[in-house]
Design an enzyme around this catalytic site. Structure first.
Site, mmCIF file in Angstrom:
data_model
loop_
_atom_site.group_PDB
_atom_site.id
_atom_site.type_symbol
_atom_site.label_atom_id
_atom_site.label_comp_id
_atom_site.label_asym_id
_atom_site.label_seq_id
_atom_site.Cartn_x
_atom_site.Cartn_y
_atom_site.Cartn_z
ATOM 1 C CB CYS A 262 48.334 -2.689 -10.272
ATOM 2 S SG CYS A 262 46.919 -1.957 -9.419
ATOM 3 C CB CYS B 78 43.248 -3.589 -10.236
ATOM 4 S SG CYS B 78 44.234 -3.151 -11.653
ATOM 5 C CB CYS C 261 44.751 -0.936 -6.914
ATOM 6 S SG CYS C 261 43.925 -0.430 -8.431
ATOM 7 C CE LYS D 85 45.931 4.430 -12.026
ATOM 8 N NZ LYS D 85 46.254 3.005 -12.028
ATOM 9 N NE ARG E 131 39.371 1.355 -13.915
ATOM 10 C CZ ARG E 131 38.836 2.312 -13.155
ATOM 11 N NH1 ARG E 131 37.519 2.399 -13.024
ATOM 12 N NH2 ARG E 131 39.614 3.179 -12.530
ATOM 13 N NE ARG F 280 40.918 1.123 -10.395
ATOM 14 C CZ ARG F 280 40.630 -0.166 -10.249
ATOM 15 N NH1 ARG F 280 40.411 -0.685 -9.060
ATOM 16 N NH2 ARG F 280 40.533 -0.938 -11.315
ATOM 17 C CE LYS G 273 46.724 5.290 -15.799
ATOM 18 N NZ LYS G 273 46.811 4.022 -15.173
ATOM 19 C CB SER H 292 42.310 2.868 -22.402
ATOM 20 O OG SER H 292 41.647 3.126 -21.178
ATOM 21 C CE1 TYR I 273 47.079 0.702 -23.948
ATOM 22 C CE2 TYR I 273 46.167 2.910 -23.704
ATOM 23 C CZ TYR I 273 46.508 1.682 -23.165
ATOM 24 O OH TYR I 273 46.290 1.444 -21.827
HETATM 25 C C1 PBG Z 1 45.938 -0.483 -13.000
HETATM 26 C C2 PBG Z 1 46.003 0.458 -14.154
HETATM 27 C C3 PBG Z 1 44.970 1.167 -14.787
HETATM 28 C C4 PBG Z 1 45.552 1.806 -15.884
HETATM 29 C C5 PBG Z 1 46.913 1.489 -15.878
HETATM 30 N N1 PBG Z 1 47.181 0.678 -14.779
HETATM 31 C C6 PBG Z 1 43.514 1.217 -14.537
HETATM 32 C C7 PBG Z 1 42.992 1.729 -13.276
HETATM 33 O O1 PBG Z 1 43.694 2.333 -12.464
HETATM 34 O O2 PBG Z 1 41.805 1.500 -13.057
HETATM 35 C C8 PBG Z 1 44.808 2.621 -16.900
HETATM 36 C C9 PBG Z 1 45.452 2.727 -18.247
HETATM 37 C C10 PBG Z 1 44.553 3.171 -19.346
HETATM 38 O O3 PBG Z 1 43.366 3.509 -19.163
HETATM 39 O O4 PBG Z 1 45.042 3.189 -20.482
HETATM 40 N N2 PBG Z 1 45.749 0.063 -11.764
#
Ligand code: PBG
Length: 328
Positions: A117, A119, A127, A194, A204, A220, A251, A277, A316
């Site tokens: 990615c 980002c 992204c 996603k 983040r 996003r 996700k 997360s 995690y």
């Molecule tokens: C990158 C990405 C993100 C996550 C995984 N890859 C964040 C987002 O899309 O802003 C989130 C993973 C998590 O919150 O554990 N694009």
């Protein structure tokens, strides 16, 4: 008085019969452990919110993986956090060097997927790359950059590329690029479903990847999915499968288990689920406040993910999965 009610409690009566009735048994083999490697660090840093999660240096990550292997983890999802930010002419050396060092040390004893990615690379935290007026994220241009990045990661030894950017056509672009250059054996795990979720906050912070609050592009939502639209998740996932994804992904996890089950019915590909997360932090914070048992709650969530159709779980706490499952 005779009782004619149908009795299901017999199946719940003791641990023996409950085991016989259970549909799902977890195995540590289905877990993927996320790893963060941050170029700005000279020493590893523990996350404040994500208990047990660290941002590592290129050196300390090797010790972390060594310890993880001893705990029964062999699959990893790497998030490189570089110091430099770009708008064009992206440099991916930090990520590729990290992958190369890890694979040089551990070879095929581990399976290393690398998140793909932009980002953590862009000045604005989106992204993909923007048009000059900075009002839109450019799809095709971003796909080209991502495909080049994927090839560099493959050359460095990544076993799997995991695109999380949500541009259209990136799976096809990556697959073609890899195949043309002799890396047809490198897998693609697509973040195929996603959602534009509010549960990514702690991540983040760790990855320094929040989108900047430019008026036109506050969030996003023009590339991640609208959580009111489950059909998009199915359409996009089946599209990614057709473009060559080897593993699909849903996700976040818990708010989207309905999507996971539907996708399982529509695709024969393996599906990974990402317990993200914010979902993770929610459990850990409740536990910190004495409200629940974190380990038991994680086991319950993982089981639900598997029951809903996941064959791979990104958590995690993957590094504790073996111990928790065995002691359960
Ligand atoms: C990158 C990405 C993100 C996550 C995984 N890859 C964040 C987002 O899309 O802003 C989130 C993973 C998590 O919150 O554990 N694009």
């Amino acid at each position: 008085m005779q009782d004619f009610s149908i009795n299901y409690r017999r199946l719940r009566a003791n641990t023996h019969i409950r085991d016989l009735a259970a549909e799902v048994f977890l195995s540590h083999k289905e877990f993927i452990q996320p790893l963060f490697v941050d170029e700005s660090l000279t020493e590893r840093l523990a996350s404040d919110v994500l208990t047990g999660v660290y941002s590592d240096t290129q050196e300390s990550i090797l010790t972390q993986i060594e310890a993880d292997i001893l705990r029964g983890v062999s699959k990893f999802l790497l998030f490189p956090v570089p110091t430099s930010r770009y708008t064009t002419d992206f440099q991916f050396d930090f990520a590729t060097k990290t992958v190369a060092r890890i694979k040089e040390k551990f070879g095929d004893t581990i399976w290393l997927a690398c998140d793909l990615c932009l980002c953590s690379y862009t000045t604005h935290g989106h992204c993909g790359v923007l048009n000059t007026a900075e009002t839109r994220i450019l799809n095709t241009e971003t796909c080209h950059i991502l495909a080049d990045y994927a090839l560099e990661l493959a050359k460095a030894g990544a076993d799997c590329i995991a695109p999380s950017d949500m541009m259209d056509g990136r799976v096809g672009a990556i697959r073609q690029k890899l195949n043309k250059n002799g890396f047809d054996f490198v897998a693609i795990m697509s973040y195929s479903a996603k959602f534009a979720s509010h549960f990514y906050g702690p991540f983040r912070d760790v990855c320094k990847s929040s989108p900047s609050k430019n008026e036109n592009l506050r969030d996003r939502k023009t590339y991640q999915m609208d959580f009111r639209n489950g059909a998009d998740a199915l359409l996009s996932s089946l599209r990614d499968a057709a473009e060559g994804a080897d593993i699909l992904m849903v996700k976040p996890a818990l708010p989207y288990l309905d999507i996971l089950t539907k996708l399982k019915q529509q695709s024969a590909l393996p599906i990974a689920v990402y317990h993200v997360s914010g979902e993770y932090a929610a459990i850990e914070l409740m536990a910190k406040n004495g409200l629940i048992d974190a380990d038991a709650a994680h086991l319950e969530v993982w089981t639900a993910c598997k029951r809903a159709g996941a064959s791979a779980i990104i958590s995690y706490k993957a590094r504790l999965a073996k111990q928790l499952i065995e002691n359960n």
